[in-house]
Write a protein that holds these residues in place. Structure first.
Motif, PDB file in Angstrom:
ATOM      1  N   GLU A 196       0.818  -1.225   0.000  1.00 47.28           N
ATOM      2  CA  GLU A 196       0.000   0.000   0.000  1.00 47.28           C
ATOM      3  C   GLU A 196       0.845   1.264   0.000  1.00 47.28           C
ATOM      4  O   GLU A 196       0.467   2.275  -0.608  1.00 47.28           O
ATOM      5  CB  GLU A 196      -0.934   0.002   1.217  1.00 47.28           C
ATOM      6  CG  GLU A 196      -2.011  -1.066   1.156  1.00 47.28           C
ATOM      7  CD  GLU A 196      -2.941  -1.026   2.351  1.00 47.28           C
ATOM      8  OE1 GLU A 196      -4.103  -1.408   2.185  1.00 47.28           O
ATOM      9  OE2 GLU A 196      -2.505  -0.606   3.449  1.00 47.28           O
ATOM     10  N   VAL A 197       1.977   1.232   0.701  1.00 47.25           N
ATOM     11  CA  VAL A 197       2.825   2.432   0.821  1.00 47.25           C
ATOM     12  C   VAL A 197       4.278   2.046   0.499  1.00 47.25           C
ATOM     13  O   VAL A 197       5.162   2.130   1.346  1.00 47.25           O
ATOM     14  CB  VAL A 197       2.721   3.047   2.235  1.00 47.25           C
ATOM     15  CG1 VAL A 197       3.313   4.455   2.234  1.00 47.25           C
ATOM     16  CG2 VAL A 197       1.269   3.113   2.716  1.00 47.25           C
ATOM     17  N   THR A 218      -2.497   8.988   5.109  1.00 51.89           N
ATOM     18  CA  THR A 218      -3.572   9.134   4.125  1.00 51.89           C
ATOM     19  C   THR A 218      -4.049   7.785   3.591  1.00 51.89           C
ATOM     20  O   THR A 218      -5.132   7.700   3.009  1.00 51.89           O
ATOM     21  CB  THR A 218      -3.141  10.040   2.950  1.00 51.89           C
ATOM     22  OG1 THR A 218      -1.965   9.498   2.325  1.00 51.89           O
ATOM     23  CG2 THR A 218      -2.862  11.460   3.438  1.00 51.89           C
ATOM     24  N   HIS A 219      -3.267   6.728   3.790  1.00 59.07           N
ATOM     25  CA  HIS A 219      -3.711   5.372   3.452  1.00 59.07           C
ATOM     26  C   HIS A 219      -4.445   4.697   4.621  1.00 59.07           C
ATOM     27  O   HIS A 219      -4.770   3.511   4.541  1.00 59.07           O
ATOM     28  CB  HIS A 219      -2.520   4.501   3.037  1.00 59.07           C
ATOM     29  CG  HIS A 219      -2.131   4.655   1.596  1.00 59.07           C
ATOM     30  ND1 HIS A 219      -1.268   5.639   1.150  1.00 59.07           N
ATOM     31  CD2 HIS A 219      -2.507   3.959   0.489  1.00 59.07           C
ATOM     32  CE1 HIS A 219      -1.110   5.524  -0.150  1.00 59.07           C
ATOM     33  NE2 HIS A 219      -1.849   4.532  -0.591  1.00 59.07           N
ATOM     34  N   GLY A 220      -4.668   5.435   5.690  1.00 58.59           N
ATOM     35  CA  GLY A 220      -5.472   4.907   6.783  1.00 58.59           C
ATOM     36  C   GLY A 220      -4.693   4.336   7.945  1.00 58.59           C
ATOM     37  O   GLY A 220      -5.290   3.760   8.866  1.00 58.59           O
ATOM     38  N   ASP A 281       2.161   7.808  -9.196  1.00 55.35           N
ATOM     39  CA  ASP A 281       1.493   6.515  -9.309  1.00 55.35           C
ATOM     40  C   ASP A 281       1.274   5.929  -7.915  1.00 55.35           C
ATOM     41  O   ASP A 281       0.703   6.571  -7.040  1.00 55.35           O
ATOM     42  CB  ASP A 281       2.315   5.598 -10.217  1.00 55.35           C
ATOM     43  CG  ASP A 281       1.580   4.306 -10.585  1.00 55.35           C
ATOM     44  OD1 ASP A 281       0.336   4.316 -10.541  1.00 55.35           O
ATOM     45  OD2 ASP A 281       2.248   3.311 -10.897  1.00 55.35           O
ATOM     46  N   LYS A 282       1.787   4.734  -7.654  1.00 50.62           N
ATOM     47  CA  LYS A 282       1.578   4.067  -6.368  1.00 50.62           C
ATOM     48  C   LYS A 282       2.437   4.646  -5.255  1.00 50.62           C
ATOM     49  O   LYS A 282       2.346   4.217  -4.107  1.00 50.62           O
ATOM     50  CB  LYS A 282       1.860   2.572  -6.503  1.00 50.62           C
ATOM     51  CG  LYS A 282       3.264   2.235  -6.961  1.00 50.62           C
ATOM     52  CD  LYS A 282       3.403   0.733  -7.188  1.00 50.62           C
ATOM     53  CE  LYS A 282       4.774   0.377  -7.749  1.00 50.62           C
ATOM     54  NZ  LYS A 282       4.900  -1.071  -8.022  1.00 50.62           N
ATOM     55  N   PHE A 283       3.266   5.642  -5.575  1.00 49.58           N
ATOM     56  CA  PHE A 283       4.100   6.280  -4.560  1.00 49.58           C
ATOM     57  C   PHE A 283       3.506   7.614  -4.104  1.00 49.58           C
ATOM     58  O   PHE A 283       4.191   8.441  -3.497  1.00 49.58           O
ATOM     59  CB  PHE A 283       5.522   6.494  -5.101  1.00 49.58           C
ATOM     60  CG  PHE A 283       6.128   5.238  -5.672  1.00 49.58           C
ATOM     61  CD1 PHE A 283       6.386   4.151  -4.857  1.00 49.58           C
ATOM     62  CD2 PHE A 283       6.397   5.135  -7.021  1.00 49.58           C
ATOM     63  CE1 PHE A 283       6.923   2.985  -5.373  1.00 49.58           C
ATOM     64  CE2 PHE A 283       6.939   3.973  -7.561  1.00 49.58           C
ATOM     65  CZ  PHE A 283       7.202   2.901  -6.734  1.00 49.58           C
ATOM     66  N   GLY A 284       2.238   7.816  -4.395  1.00 49.14           N
ATOM     67  CA  GLY A 284       1.572   9.054  -4.018  1.00 49.14           C
ATOM     68  C   GLY A 284       0.803   8.930  -2.712  1.00 49.14           C
ATOM     69  O   GLY A 284       0.992   7.997  -1.928  1.00 49.14           O
TER      70      GLY A 284
END
Length: 410
Positions: A196-197, A218-220, A281-284
């Motif tokens: 996820e991160v 921000t990903h919880g 991308d996935k690093f945001g």
């Protein structure tokens, strides 16, 4: 760890580090369930280092993955951490470390207990992280700190990176403490954090921790400092070659990182264009919470480098919605003493100005020697002001009066 054999994915980025093998030994000997650990090491090595072959004692261990990387092929710490995370195999938990640590007995059981206790309190995805207490290889275990540490705000660098300082937590803390920040040398959470991160391989070094704090939040994920000592970290770097010692291009790589941090977090109101946003991308950032949510929680506003009193006084987050944000600038300037040629300075004015030459800050030094540290002039500028465009040092000589002005663009 329970009867369901929960597993832990250990992430260790190591660069020419003589402490790596002692770290692994301490990690395994002090684990309650060492057989449930999957350890992955980005082993960045030089054949010239006498300790390089020491790692071979672990080469047959089926629970240890060694990514062998000749040091000349190494790119950065974040690049190495990203390579490690690709080896994640669905383990229950993950623990990110450096390669210079010592561990307390049953550290794995303690981490999981803290984690589950937080889940019982309603936190779905706790993340235990901190600048953990220090140990000293030449004086261990006598040199170990006796209290758990947390992380407090120190300053924004001129490039817009948030730096932190450790602080001593009281022994009376009976549960993990809500945290603002993420430590890259100790972070324990769900294994899915690797997916996820993930680490941004375009990052070099500075900016890694503040962006991981914001991205995780921000990903919880909810950030906490452990209230007990779980491990120790060696901070001095004595006797260790660093990647930037070997890499003449490291400054350029770090500058790329600074730019990505500014875009991602909106430092100085820098806008992340749709094109740039796509490049993350996935690093945001995540979509569970917003950047503004993190700023309100932590008491840090990136767009104008302002802080709440709740943050500057290191009170436990979150603050209150009505907390006022105040600009804060703190920066050390180191100047070669040889720039000042006179022998009879009696006074110097240090002045911060904006790009229109408006004065934002001034401090007068009535004893010039107060500014001298070895062969440098060391100046600390700290005030509730916006970031100056430049700093002027204007020295006064008995003979030549206002004789020299040196300007430094920040």
């Amino acid at each position: 760890m329970g009867k369901n054999k929960e597993t832990v994915f250990i992430q260790i980025a190591s660069y020419r580090d003589p402490e790596l093998v002692p770290t692994l030994t301490s990690l395994l000997e002090n684990a309650k369930y060492p057989e449930r650990l999957h350890i992955c090491i980005a082993f960045q090595y030089s054949e010239d280092d006498a300790f390089t072959k020491d790692i071979e004692i672990f080469s047959e261990d089926k629970n240890i993955t060694i990514l062998r990387i000749p040091y000349k092929e190494a790119i950065s710490a974040c690049w190495a951490r990203n390579k490690i995370q690709k080896e994640y195999k669905g383990e229950t938990y993950t623990l990110q470390l450096d390669s210079h640590h010592r561990f307390v007995p049953n550290w794995d059981e303690e981490c999981i207990k803290m984690f589950k206790d937080l889940q019982k309190k309603g936190y779905k995805k706790p993340l235990l992280t901190s600048y953990i207490p220090a140990y000293h290889p030449d004086n261990d275990p006598k040199g170990r700190a006796l209290e758990p540490w947390g992380m407090s705000f120190d300053r924004f660098t001129p490039e817009g990176i948030v730096f932190f300082l450790p602080y001593h937590m009281t022994k009376e803390q009976n549960e993990p403490v809500p945290a603002r920040f993420f430590s890259a040398h100790f972070a324990f959470t769900l294994g899915q954090h690797c997916k996820e991160v993930p680490h941004d391989p375009k990052f070099y070094f500075h900016g890694e921790e503040i962006t991981l704090a914001v991205r995780s939040y921000t990903h919880g994920y909810d950030l906490f400092h452990p209230n007990k000592i779980l491990a120790y970290h060696e901070y001095t770097r004595n006797g260790r070659t660093k990647q930037w010692d070997d890499d003449p291009t490291w400054v350029n790589k770090n500058n790329v990182t600074h730019s990505r941090v500014r875009q991602l977090l909106g430092v100085d109101a820098e806008i992340c264009t749709p094109c740039n946003k796509k490049s993350f991308d996935k690093f945001g950032l995540g979509e569970v919470r917003t950047l503004k949510d993190y700023e309100s929680y932590a008491g840090i506003r990136f767009s104008d480098r302002s802080l709440t009193e709740h943050c500057t006084s290191n009170k436990v987050p979150p603050g209150k919605p009505e907390d006022k944000f105040i600009p804060k600038f703190k920066h050390f300037i180191h100047i070669n003493k040889d720039l000042f040629k006179k022998e009879d300075y009696t006074f110097a004015a240090v002045i911060g100005q904006d790009f229109k030459n408006k004065e934002l800050y001034r401090k007068d030094y009535h004893t010039f020697n107060d500014m001298i540290k070895g062969d440098k002039l060391e100046l600390l500028i700290e005030a509730n002001i916006e970031k100056p465009y430049k700093v002027i040092v204007w020295a006064y000589s008995k003979k030549d009066e206002w004789s020299e002005i040196q300007e430094f663009i920040l």
